[in-house]
Design an enzyme around this catalytic site. Structure first.
Site, PDB file in Angstrom:
ATOM      1  N   SER A  39     -53.876 -15.696 -40.876  1.00 29.17           N
ATOM      2  CA  SER A  39     -52.502 -15.249 -41.065  1.00 29.17           C
ATOM      3  C   SER A  39     -51.850 -14.804 -39.770  1.00 29.17           C
ATOM      4  O   SER A  39     -50.692 -14.400 -39.777  1.00 29.17           O
ATOM      5  CB  SER A  39     -52.477 -14.091 -42.077  1.00 29.17           C
ATOM      6  OG  SER A  39     -53.405 -13.084 -41.708  1.00 29.17           O
TER       7      SER A  39
ATOM      8  N   HIS B 125     -52.004 -21.742 -43.958  1.00 33.50           N
ATOM      9  CA  HIS B 125     -51.948 -20.342 -44.364  1.00 33.50           C
ATOM     10  C   HIS B 125     -51.359 -20.217 -45.763  1.00 33.50           C
ATOM     11  O   HIS B 125     -50.154 -20.314 -45.964  1.00 33.50           O
ATOM     12  CB  HIS B 125     -51.108 -19.549 -43.345  1.00 33.50           C
ATOM     13  CG  HIS B 125     -50.933 -18.112 -43.696  1.00 33.50           C
ATOM     14  ND1 HIS B 125     -49.818 -17.384 -43.335  1.00 33.50           N
ATOM     15  CD2 HIS B 125     -51.731 -17.250 -44.384  1.00 33.50           C
ATOM     16  CE1 HIS B 125     -49.933 -16.148 -43.782  1.00 33.50           C
ATOM     17  NE2 HIS B 125     -51.083 -16.046 -44.425  1.00 33.50           N
TER      18      HIS B 125
ATOM     19  N   GLU C 126     -47.916 -21.914 -45.266  1.00 34.17           N
ATOM     20  CA  GLU C 126     -47.411 -21.975 -43.898  1.00 34.17           C
ATOM     21  C   GLU C 126     -48.330 -22.906 -43.106  1.00 34.17           C
ATOM     22  O   GLU C 126     -49.536 -22.682 -43.040  1.00 34.17           O
ATOM     23  CB  GLU C 126     -47.422 -20.567 -43.304  1.00 34.17           C
ATOM     24  CG  GLU C 126     -46.552 -20.379 -42.104  1.00 34.17           C
ATOM     25  CD  GLU C 126     -46.459 -18.916 -41.678  1.00 34.17           C
ATOM     26  OE1 GLU C 126     -45.498 -18.579 -40.983  1.00 34.17           O
ATOM     27  OE2 GLU C 126     -47.355 -18.121 -42.040  1.00 34.17           O
TER      28      GLU C 126
ATOM     29  N   ASN D 165     -45.974 -13.407 -41.030  1.00 34.85           N
ATOM     30  CA  ASN D 165     -46.428 -12.075 -40.635  1.00 34.85           C
ATOM     31  C   ASN D 165     -45.739 -11.548 -39.382  1.00 34.85           C
ATOM     32  O   ASN D 165     -45.798 -10.348 -39.116  1.00 34.85           O
ATOM     33  CB  ASN D 165     -47.945 -12.067 -40.481  1.00 34.85           C
ATOM     34  CG  ASN D 165     -48.616 -12.050 -41.837  1.00 34.85           C
ATOM     35  OD1 ASN D 165     -48.201 -11.330 -42.733  1.00 34.85           O
ATOM     36  ND2 ASN D 165     -49.651 -12.860 -42.009  1.00 34.85           N
TER      37      ASN D 165
END
Length: 283
Positions: free
Chosen positions: A119, A140, A152, A190
């Site tokens: 992540s 991800h 992702e 993130n």
């Protein structure tokens, strides 16, 4: 290249979720973890999730059995030699991930694509621990994997167009929506989410508000489905800290410094839902 057998490294919350959606899409799945109890727990979690869908009338019992029948659980990493595509879903720890990719490099045939569910760790950094950087990519998934639609997809500097195309096709085959990110610490998700969570922890640390009020402001004022502190508990405070450390080190900016309170909770073993206590207490 057609992917028929899909490997997953890690049978925890993320790993077993990825294994479930891959098997539901018709792929043969090899799910690996380091201990038999871990893979058995992962299989039990998948079975429980599928049974819940059966009980709700969303899945036929025969389809549940077929999905479970497509998943092979193993503690022998060498079984990944049979996979055309492998996703690593281990802890968000660089040294652990690097070692896994080094081992997969030796085990998997040259055509196998190696993906990471990381992540935050740059894909190029992970790819440098293999001899096939063109076949290394980020995939991800979001938590909980069977529910969340987003994946992702992150290309490293050397990731080939073919590897990207196969990954995008796989993502859609699993009934997920891909979003592409460039290879920066934290990627898109993130890079945005974790500083917000970290700032919420700072608000608690500085006494700006109670945890309940901080979460209520974000839920009712910003229309978020969960407050940031409750979300941190769901993600795992150790994972949040690891991502903030990656952002802080990778981007070199003090605004990404992890809140001392977050670090204290992790050091105390208060990791959130998975340990029964984080910012909130769980039964």
């Amino acid at each position: 290249m057609e992917v028929k057998t899909f490997g997953v490294i890690g049978a925890g919350q993320m790993g077993n979720g990825i294994a479930q959606v891959a098997a539901a899409s018709g792929l043969s799945v090899i799910m690996h973890d380091i201990k038999q109890e871990f893979v058995e727990r992962g299989l039990a979690s998948i079975a429980k999730n599928l049974q819940r869908n059966v009980d709700k009338g969303k899945l036929a019992a025969a389809d549940k059995d077929a999905i479970l029948g497509r998943i092979k659980a193993t503690t022998d990493l060498k079984d990944m030699a049979a996979a055309e595509y492998v996703v690593e879903a281990a802890s968000e720890n660089e040294s652990i991930k690097f070692k896994i990719f080094e081992n997969l490099e030796e085990i998997c045939p040259p055509h196998t694509i190696l993906a990471s569910n990381t992540s935050s760790i740059p894909i190029g950094r992970i790819a440098s621990h293999t001899k096939r950087p063109a076949k290394v990519i980020g995939m991800h998934f979001m938590n909980p994997v069977p529910v969340m639609k987003l994946v992702e997809v992150i290309c490293g500097l050397a990731t080939s167009p073919e590897t990207l195309a196969i990954t995008l096709e796989l993502t859609k085959k699993m009934d997920k929506t891909p979003a592409q990110s460039n290879d920066f610490p934290g990627f898109i998700a993130n890079r945005i989410l974790m500083p917000m969570i970290n700032e919420a922890v700072f608000c608690l640390y500085h006494g700006v508000g109670t945890k309940e009020d901080i979460d209520t402001v974000m839920k009712l004022g910003m229309n978020h489905p969960m407050g940031p502190l409750a979300l941190a508990d769901l993600i795992g405070l150790d994972t949040c800290l690891a991502i903030m450390n990656t952002l802080h080190q990778g981007l070199g900016d003090s605004k990404y410094r992890p809140c001392p309170l977050l670090r204290q909770y992790v050091e105390a073993g208060w990791l959130g839902r998975k340990t029964g206590q984080g910012f909130y207490i769980y039964k």
